[in-house]
Structures are given as C-alpha cells and as structure tokens.
Design an enzyme around this catalytic site. Structure first.
Site, PDB file in Angstrom:
ATOM      1  CB  CYS A  30      -2.757  -0.881   9.848  1.00 61.06           C
ATOM      2  SG  CYS A  30      -3.392  -0.606   8.193  1.00 61.06           S
ATOM      3  CB  CYS A  43      -0.958  -0.009   1.185  1.00 62.94           C
ATOM      4  SG  CYS A  43      -0.253  -0.596   2.711  1.00 62.94           S
TER       5      CYS A  43
END
Lengths: 139, 197
Positions: free
Chosen positions: A107, A37
């Site tokens: 994350c 990402c």
C-alpha cells in the site's frame, strides 16, 4: 488483522480527499493501481510554477484502510514541498510513520508510485507548455 | 522420486510446463498418486517415510489445485519462470475505468444509506450495464489468454529461444493483471447490485 492507531486515525479522518482540475497546466495527476487487491489510488498535486512548490494535494483511494491512510499521509507530506523533494518521499517512511505490517507494505509502495506519477504528469505538462511558448516566441 | 523441496508442481505430476492440460487426464493422475501416497499406507513405515508421505500428499493437493484451473496454472507458471509479483503497469484507460466504476459503486452505497430509491435505481441500472460490458471484456481477455497458452506450448515444442518465450510470458503477465483488475471490480459490483435491501 488490526490496524495501527495512526492508520485508523487517517482512515476515520482522511486528509485532503477530493480532486483538483485535471486539465489545469499546474496540476499533476497520478492514477495507479494494484491488480491483486483491485485497489486504485488517484493523487493530485497543484504546483506553483514560479517556485516549484506544491501548494495543494488531493487524493481519492478505493482500497483497504492502509491504502487510504498511505495516500492521506502522502498528501499531508506533499504540501509545502518542492517537486524535487516530493520525489524523495520513500515508501519506507510511510511504513514507519503508519506502522504498516509486512502484508500492507504494498500500500505504501502504491502511494510512492502515485506521487511519482503525479510529479511526472506535472513535469510533462510543464515541458509541453514551455515548448508551446517557445514555438510562440519563434513564430 | 525427487525430494519434495526441489519439486515444482508440473514435474511432481510428471508434466512438462505446457499450459494446455487435459483436465480429465490430470484428475486421473491426481487420484492415482493420491492413493499411492496416502498416509494410511505408511502406518507401519519408518517415521521418516511417514512424514514424507504426508509432505507429498500435501504437495500433491497444492499441485492439483494450482494446475487444474487455467488462470491459476498460468500464474503458477509465471512464478516459476521468475515473475515474482503481478505486473503493475496497466493502460491508463483501464485504470480510469476502474476508478470511475468505483465512484459509481460509492454513489450506489450512498444512495442506499440515504434511502434514496430513485438514485438507487439509477445507480443500479448503470452498474448493471457496466457489469455486462465487463463480462464481455473478461471473455475477450480469456480468449486472448488461451491463444497465448497455445503460443507458449508451441514455443516449448519447437525449442524456441529464451527471448521469444519471454515475449509470450510478458504478455501473459500483463493480461493476467488486467484480468485481475476486472475480476475484482466485477466482484465488488455484483456484491452491490445483488444486495437488495
């Protein structure tokens, strides 16, 4: 995809955004990223070398709301902990606290990696300082 | 034909796991298989055969999409060879660069928000310089990647040991991860500099 209230709260009011002096001997910096990402997360800790307690923590994250919230939460949790206790923070605790969905678990992993990297950096600096001090004593 | 569930894209298309693929050849195979598997041919077949033609057609499309692009092909090969997630380790210089450029993108956004045209022009010039150097980097990565394709194919051709093949795959995985960082960055910068307001 909708964010949980806690993620939104950290996203809108991120705690401890900023930076500490990277060159200071009592500051550890962790810089980590996620290639898929393109997220990058910088997390810094300022440690009291006498007590080994983290006195301050800062972060700056470029990435999605969950990445920002994970690192914001991590800095909150880090303050007041010892360096050893910092290493005990697990990404699963972050997932639980922020109600992260499965697609955002990475994350929280990133935040855990950033903590570990910051602590490692601090410990390395400390051992280097000790070595120089020893060398000075032995000289 | 083997059952769909067991087929990987290479073997489904009758290919070895070589990475240098002739795209024209691949296209031919794709079209000829598409015709053979087309669900229209199975209108009067049993339910099971019809379903199987649908499954195979969809597998064929996925396979073609994954293998026709060299980067996706390499990513797919890595996943087949047990590389489950993208290599996370990146050299600190690369991460520093990604971080710094993200700071600059943020400055550009701030300047836009404030309507500060001088600041905007400055930020834009910096980002455009960065873009040029990132494009160059991307080209370098791609040529290193293609050199690894050759090495991989050679290792298959001369029956190299698992260790030697793993070395090639490790380097490929690392390079693809660097490529991914840069690609994402280039995308974000392009978005910022092209958006003239």
């Amino acid at each position: 995809m909708s964010y949980s209230d806690k993620v939104l709260e950290h996203y809108n009011n991120p705690r401890n955004v900023g930076s500490l002096d990277k060159k200071a001997p009592n500051v550890g910096t962790g810089l980590v990223g996620a290639p898929e990402c393109g997220d990058v997360m910088k997390l810094q800790i300022q440690v009291n070398p006498e007590t080994n307690v983290i006195e301050d923590a800062r972060f700056k994250t470029f990435g999605c709301g969950s990445a920002i919230a994970s690192s914001s939460l991590a800095t909150e949790w880090l303050k007041g902990r010892s360096v050893d206790e910092a290493l005990e923070i697990k990404n699963t605790e972050i997932v639980k606290e922020l109600n992260l969905p499965p697609v955002k678990i990475h994350c929280s992993v990133l935040a855990e990696d950033a903590i570990k990297a910051a602590v490692r950096d601090y410990q390395q600096k400390q051992s280097e300082t000790e070595q120089t001090e020893e060398a000075a004593v032995n000289a | 034909m083997q059952p769909v569930a067991d087929a990987d894209y290479f073997s489904f298309l009758g290919l070895s796991r070589r990475l240098k693929i002739d795209n024209a050849e691949l296209e031919k195979t794709f079209y000829s298989l598409s015709r053979r598997l087309h669900p229209d041919y199975f209108m009067n077949a049993s339910e099971q055969e019809r379903q199987s033609s649908i499954d195979r057609s969809s597998l064929l499309n996925d396979a073609y999409r994954a293998l026709r692009n060299p980067v996706k092909r390499a990513q797919y090969l890595l996943s087949l060879e047990g590389y489950k997630e993208a290599e996370k380790k990146a050299p600190s210089e690369l991460l520093e660069e990604v971080f710094e450029l993200n700071m600059q993108i943020e400055e550009m956004r701030m300047a836009k928000k404030m309507g500060d045209t001088d600041e905007m022009a400055e930020a834009r010039a910096e980002l455009e310089d960065a873009l040029a150097s990132l494009d160059k980097k991307l080209n370098e990565i791609d040529s290193r990647l293609f050199a690894l394709f050759d090495q991989w194919d050679e290792s298959l051709d001369n029956g190299a040991g698992a260790e030697e093949r793993k070395t090639v795959l490790d380097r490929m995985s690392e390079l693809l991860s660097h490529r991914s960082y840069i690609r994402n960055l280039v995308r974000d910068i392009r978005e910022e500099v092209s958006d003239v307001r």
